[in-house]
Design an enzyme around this catalytic site. Structure first.
Site, PDB file in Angstrom:
ATOM      1  N   VAL A 173       4.193   0.924   1.941  1.00 53.33           N
ATOM      2  CA  VAL A 173       4.271  -0.258   2.804  1.00 53.33           C
ATOM      3  C   VAL A 173       4.507  -1.484   1.937  1.00 53.33           C
ATOM      4  CG1 VAL A 173       3.119  -1.625   4.570  1.00 53.33           C
ATOM      5  CG2 VAL A 173       2.711   0.838   4.452  1.00 53.33           C
ATOM      6  N   GLY A 198       0.809  -1.206   0.000  1.00 51.78           N
ATOM      7  CA  GLY A 198       0.000   0.000   0.000  1.00 51.78           C
ATOM      8  C   GLY A 198       0.840   1.252   0.000  1.00 51.78           C
ATOM      9  N   PHE A 199       0.149   2.397   0.055  1.00 55.48           N
ATOM     10  CA  PHE A 199       0.840   3.689  -0.022  1.00 55.48           C
ATOM     11  C   PHE A 199      -0.004   4.752   0.660  1.00 55.48           C
ATOM     12  CE2 PHE A 199      -2.209   3.646  -3.386  1.00 55.48           C
ATOM     13  CZ  PHE A 199      -2.603   4.961  -3.562  1.00 55.48           C
ATOM     14  N   GLY A 200       0.627   5.863   0.987  1.00 57.53           N
ATOM     15  CA  GLY A 200      -0.058   7.010   1.561  1.00 57.53           C
ATOM     16  C   GLY A 200       0.763   8.258   1.303  1.00 57.53           C
ATOM     17  N   ASP A 204      -7.408   8.724  15.154  1.00 57.66           N
ATOM     18  CA  ASP A 204      -7.596   8.453  13.721  1.00 57.66           C
ATOM     19  C   ASP A 204      -8.065   7.021  13.502  1.00 57.66           C
ATOM     20  OD1 ASP A 204      -7.601   8.877  10.980  1.00 57.66           O
ATOM     21  OD2 ASP A 204      -5.476   8.433  10.743  1.00 57.66           O
ATOM     22  N   SER A 213       4.205   7.611   3.321  1.00 55.27           N
ATOM     23  CA  SER A 213       4.941   6.352   3.326  1.00 55.27           C
ATOM     24  C   SER A 213       4.429   5.411   2.247  1.00 55.27           C
ATOM     25  CB  SER A 213       4.819   5.656   4.688  1.00 55.27           C
ATOM     26  OG  SER A 213       3.471   5.274   4.917  1.00 55.27           O
ATOM     27  N   LYS A 234       7.346  -0.241   6.572  1.00 52.28           N
ATOM     28  CA  LYS A 234       6.731   1.065   6.326  1.00 52.28           C
ATOM     29  C   LYS A 234       7.861   2.053   6.079  1.00 52.28           C
ATOM     30  CE  LYS A 234       3.274   4.318   8.073  1.00 52.28           C
ATOM     31  NZ  LYS A 234       2.227   4.558   9.105  1.00 52.28           N
TER      32      LYS A 234
END
Length: 416
Positions: free
Chosen positions: A75, A68-70, A190, A73, A90
């Site tokens: 992952v 995944g991504f954000g 969150d 970062s 991460k």
């Protein structure tokens, strides 16, 4: 004892040889197609570390594929070549404010292992630094986890959780939250479906993930020589693990009063919107509402995974998107007006209310709305019990909300 036995076994096993991943045969994504983290300004500014599948980092972690991504970062699933175990890496962007999350994970991983909620929070296994000419990148080593609640709801053709599944999951979420609040003294701030994941008990999905990457390499593109990969999903496991609360990048100390902005917009609790000193109860409101991105009808979170729609949106009628006044108007329509003593504590209360609690914002209060009308899947006593459970979390006054420990004893949550 289990850790000691694992350590002893590793002494007798030689390190694994790194796998050789294909350098060709993958789909090349067109240059005009924006792929994953490429959409963010941080990518354009060269903030992301160019992770490559097959590379070995910190002399032992071989990258097996992207998870995944954000904005701060990416992952990755990796294999520890020394102890043969799998981890999630991460990798933070160069200037990401990562130090607080790394320290929070360290604290959460050692506070009180005997607490029943300990196993329901994600653990950090370590960290290291990746060096790059443009600057260093911190990498957090975590236990790998399966799909989030967001993904799990999407796998269901009905796009919502069943009542038994919701109850079982919430019990474990409250155990995790009680651990965070009472043992670690942290507010998560969150909690959302993306951050509630499942433990991996079926290790076969880890090997299947690796084999799929070897046989069908992930689609990718290259921007100025830097690779961007399409994330790969795990297969459906044969056995499901327990719920694990993850991602503590926004966590703050709960034993220190504060009134700064927190939570994504549509998660905002009344005290955050009005700038009242807040603490642990913001997480309780968060679970009660758990709304997703108001721009798309993703079906997740406590209300969304069960009802298939959001409880609050906060869309301002001026067409400019989310606003506090629109969000407050929706809460008033659903729960009734706020108590005067709460308004007296709010720094921003005068922007929306008179001193005697009259609504002054130039936006109408929604009519004919209520929790009873919003709940569409239960009937009779079961519906009344569910709404009583939700009301224990959705209270204007933060001190009126139930704690995670109290919610664990709720009759609806424990009914068959």
């Amino acid at each position: 004892m289990a850790a000691l036995l694992k350590w002893a076994r590793n002494l007798t096993r030689p390190p694994l040889r790194p796998l050789r991943f294909p350098s060709a045969g993958f789909e090349l994504v067109p240059t005009d197609h924006i792929l994953e983290e490429e959409q963010f300004d941080e990518f354009k500014a060269g903030q992301y570390f160019p992770v490559r599948i097959g590379d070995v980092y910190d002399s032992k972690y071989q990258v097996l594929g992207k998870l995944g991504f954000g904005t701060t970062s990416t992952v990755w699933l990796a294999r520890n070549l020394q102890d043969h175990g799998h981890v999630a890496l991460k990798v933070y962007t160069r200037d990401a404010p990562h130090s607080r999350e790394v320290e929070t994970y360290r604290s959460v991983s050692r506070a009180n292992p005997s607490h029943p909620g300990f196993r329901h929070v994600r653990k950090a296994l370590g960290s290291f630094v990746l060096h790059y000419p443009r600057g260093d990148h911190t990498c957090l080593v975590l236990e790998p986890l399966w799909d989030s609640w967001k993904d799990l709801a999407r796998r269901n053709p009905a796009n919502r959780f069943t009542e038994p599944l919701l109850k079982a999951g919430l019990r474990e979420v409250f155990l995790a939250l009680d651990y965070l609040h009472t043992e670690c003294r942290f507010c998560a701030t969150d909690i959302k479906a993306d951050n509630i994941l499942q433990e991996i008990r079926d290790k076969g999905i880890l090997h299947a993930f690796t084999q799929a990457e070897l046989e069908q390499p992930s689609p990718r593109k290259f921007v100025d020589g830097r690779p961007i990969y399409l994330s790969r999903r795990f297969n459906l496991p044969k056995k499901f693990g327990e719920v694990v609360l993850s991602d503590f990048g926004a966590a703050v100390r709960g034993d220190q009063k504060r009134n700064h902005d927190a939570q994504p917009n549509v998660y905002h609790s009344p005290e955050v919107m009005l700038k009242v000193d807040w603490s642990y109860p913001v997480d309780i409101w968060n679970i009660g509402v758990m709304s997703a991105n108001p721009r798309r009808p993703a079906l997740h979170q406590i209300w969304d995974v069960f009802e298939g729609r959001h409880l609050f949106y906060g869309d301002d009628p001026n067409g400019k998107g989310y606003s506090t006044r629109a969000h407050l108007a929706e809460v008033i329509g659903m729960l009734g007006p706020p108590p005067i003593d709460l308004l007296q504590r709010g720094v921003r209360s005068k922007e929306f209310f008179t001193e005697d609690g009259q609504w002054t914002a130039d936006i109408p209060i929604p009519e004919n709305t209520s929790l009873e009308a919003a709940e569409a899947h239960l009937e009779g006593e079961n519906k009344a019990a569910f709404l009583s459970f939700v009301r224990g979390m959705l209270q204007w006054r933060l001190e009126d909300r139930k704690t995670a420990k109290e919610l664990l004893q709720d009759p609806w949550l424990n009914s068959k």
